[in-house]
Design a protein around this motif. Structure first.
Motif, PDB file in Angstrom:
ATOM      1  N   TYR A 318       0.838  -1.204   0.000  1.00  0.00           N
ATOM      2  CA  TYR A 318       0.000   0.000   0.000  1.00  0.00           C
ATOM      3  C   TYR A 318       0.871   1.252   0.000  1.00  0.00           C
ATOM      4  CZ  TYR A 318      -3.159   3.591   1.756  1.00  0.00           C
ATOM      5  OH  TYR A 318      -3.867   4.749   1.923  1.00  0.00           O
ATOM      6  N   LEU A 319       1.883   1.253   0.862  1.00  0.00           N
ATOM      7  CA  LEU A 319       2.741   2.432   0.940  1.00  0.00           C
ATOM      8  C   LEU A 319       3.560   2.601  -0.330  1.00  0.00           C
ATOM      9  CD1 LEU A 319       4.001   2.083   4.627  1.00  0.00           C
ATOM     10  CD2 LEU A 319       2.201   3.571   3.760  1.00  0.00           C
ATOM     11  N   ARG A 320       3.997   1.484  -0.935  1.00  0.00           N
ATOM     12  CA  ARG A 320       4.804   1.566  -2.146  1.00  0.00           C
ATOM     13  C   ARG A 320       4.036   2.210  -3.293  1.00  0.00           C
ATOM     14  NH1 ARG A 320       6.492  -3.989  -4.803  1.00  0.00           N
ATOM     15  NH2 ARG A 320       4.256  -3.882  -5.262  1.00  0.00           N
ATOM     16  N   HIS A 321       2.761   1.939  -3.370  1.00  0.00           N
ATOM     17  CA  HIS A 321       1.939   2.557  -4.412  1.00  0.00           C
ATOM     18  C   HIS A 321       1.340   3.888  -3.969  1.00  0.00           C
ATOM     19  CE1 HIS A 321       1.995  -1.691  -5.702  1.00  0.00           C
ATOM     20  NE2 HIS A 321       1.971  -1.176  -6.907  1.00  0.00           N
ATOM     21  N   ARG A 322       1.049   3.978  -2.700  1.00  0.00           N
ATOM     22  CA  ARG A 322       0.329   5.152  -2.227  1.00  0.00           C
ATOM     23  C   ARG A 322       1.233   6.366  -2.053  1.00  0.00           C
ATOM     24  NH1 ARG A 322      -3.822   8.092  -2.907  1.00  0.00           N
ATOM     25  NH2 ARG A 322      -4.562   9.208  -1.066  1.00  0.00           N
ATOM     26  N   ILE A 323       2.481   6.163  -1.626  1.00  0.00           N
ATOM     27  CA  ILE A 323       3.376   7.297  -1.405  1.00  0.00           C
ATOM     28  C   ILE A 323       3.619   8.080  -2.701  1.00  0.00           C
ATOM     29  CG2 ILE A 323       5.755   7.909  -0.840  1.00  0.00           C
ATOM     30  CD1 ILE A 323       5.667   5.870   1.393  1.00  0.00           C
ATOM     31  N   PRO A 324       3.943   7.413  -3.837  1.00  0.00           N
ATOM     32  CA  PRO A 324       4.053   8.198  -5.084  1.00  0.00           C
ATOM     33  C   PRO A 324       2.753   8.897  -5.461  1.00  0.00           C
ATOM     34  CG  PRO A 324       5.091   6.052  -5.352  1.00  0.00           C
ATOM     35  CD  PRO A 324       4.364   6.017  -4.053  1.00  0.00           C
ATOM     36  N   GLU A 325       1.621   8.235  -5.213  1.00  0.00           N
ATOM     37  CA  GLU A 325       0.348   8.889  -5.507  1.00  0.00           C
ATOM     38  C   GLU A 325       0.154  10.124  -4.632  1.00  0.00           C
ATOM     39  OE1 GLU A 325      -2.645   5.991  -4.968  1.00  0.00           O
ATOM     40  OE2 GLU A 325      -2.124   4.814  -6.749  1.00  0.00           O
ATOM     41  N   ILE A 326       0.512  10.002  -3.366  1.00  0.00           N
ATOM     42  CA  ILE A 326       0.397  11.156  -2.466  1.00  0.00           C
ATOM     43  C   ILE A 326       1.319  12.285  -2.913  1.00  0.00           C
ATOM     44  CG2 ILE A 326       0.807  11.950  -0.104  1.00  0.00           C
ATOM     45  CD1 ILE A 326      -0.091   9.217   0.879  1.00  0.00           C
TER      46      ILE A 326
END
Length: 388
Positions: A318-326
């Protein structure tokens, strides 16, 4: 979650394996004393056969959830009536003997709850079998520690645990992703039934007169033991019931909001989700046993570290995909904010220029008007003279 038709009668093979192991164990000299004059193991086997048949009927004909629950309750009462009961209860720092009716009620409730908890968590290849195997290993370790204080190391609880772990490991050979075989309700209900029977045999008959409660209660309590070992399935079951009732649905209404579904949704693969959930199950199952082998200070340090590691592993996709999105969202918001500020500055500048233009026009008008008025008045004065 599967995409191709898969056989789901694996529970029948698990039942046959457990039954054969029981008959074989009854013939071993070391374990024969557990069967001589004691019918408890045969009652447990009979209950296992009935619960598997009920699960097979549900797999074949999709029974109504109330009918299935009623069957589970009847089988649990039968097993409790046959002698499998929690006799001693932890209360007030000591062990007290419960009444027969209360013992039967608590036993039946625990069996039914565990059956449905394992049934609810059986949603990914290898998940239910692995979690129950981990719990069985933890049970076997503790029951062996208790059995060492007896003249014979033979223990009915350890025997049930070993056989249960055996059928789980044997089934995992066919159920590891991509699965060639499913256990179905006949298998998941059997595992939930057996793990609770083992825990009741192991902890439900602690003699308050011969065993001091302070030795056992800090480690675990007999009533909470199935919940500790099956914490994830029980948590998933409770969340599912609350979620479905809040929507006005049946507690047994299927959905894709279980914990394992959420793991897949945040980006885990099937195998990754199963392994991480196994890790959480092992952490909770063995957490109460580590105090027996390690110092309390080491446990107090090791457990939080394990929790942090598992939390990071759980949230990593989740963090691997979500951090770039954020980060992209933040850049978009920052760009929009800058554009809005620039537009505001331009608007304020335009408003200022408009005001300056209006002000200059007003000033010119005020300058020209008095002269024109005087010229008009002078003309009016001179006109009469010109007439004269």
């Amino acid at each position: 979650m599967h995409t191709i038709p898969t056989p789901r009668m694996g529970g029948l093979g698990m039942l046959i394996g457990f039954a054969v192991a029981t008959v074989f164990a009854s013939r071993l000299p070391f374990l024969s004393g557990l069967f001589n004059g004691n019918y408890q193991m045969w009652v447990i086997l009979a209950g296992g056969i009935m619960i598997s048949l009920l699960g097979m009927a549900d797999d074949l004909w999709d029974l109504d959830w109330m009918l299935k629950l009623a069957g589970q309750l009847l089988i649990s009462v039968f097993v409790a009536w046959g002698g499998l009961q929690i006799i001693s209860l932890p209360l007030g720092g000591s062990l007290i003997t419960a009444s027969p009716s209360l013992s039967m009620a608590i036993t039946a409730f625990l069996i039914v709850a565990s059956i449905n908890a394992v049934n609810f968590v059986d949603g990914l290849d290898g998940l239910a079998a692995g979690i129950v195997a981990i719990g069985g290993i933890a049970f076997a370790a503790y029951s062996y520690i208790i059995a060492r204080s007896s003249p014979s190391y033979a223990s009915l609880a350890t025997l049930i645990d070993v056989m249960m772990v055996g059928i789980c490991v044997g089934f995992l050979l066919h159920n590891w992703h991509p699965a060639k075989l499913f256990m179905g309700d006949s298998g998941s209900m059997l595992l939930g039934y057996l793990i609770t029977c083992a825990s009741i045999v192991m902890t439900g008959r602690l003699d308050p007169a011969s065993i001091h409660a302070s030795i056992y209660l800090p480690v675990f309590m007999p009533i909470l033991l199935p919940i500790l070992v099956l914490f994830l399935p029980v948590l998933d079951m409770c969340l599912a019931i609350v979620r479905r009732l809040a929507k006005g649905q049946s507690p047994m209404h299927p959905d894709r909001m279980h914990l394992h579904h959420r793991m897949l949704k945040i980006g885990h693969s099937v195998r990754g989700a199963v392994l991480i959930l196994w890790g959480w199950a092992a952490l909770i199952a063995f957490g109460s046993l580590t105090i027996l082998f390690f110092k309390a200070q080491h446990v107090a340090v090791g457990m939080p570290i394990a929790v942090v590691v598992l939390t990071i592993a759980t949230m990593y996709p989740y963090l691997r995909h979500r951090i770039p999105e954020i980060q992209a969202e933040n850049l978009t918001l920052e760009s929009a904010r800058k554009n809005a500020q620039h537009a505001t500055v331009k608007s304020q500048s335009a408003v200022g220029e408009s005001r300056d233009s209006i002000g200059s026009q007003a000033a010119d008008s005020m300058t020209d008007s008095p002269a024109d008025s005087r010229d008009s008045q002078a003309g009016e004065v001179q006109d009469p003279a010109a007439d004269k």
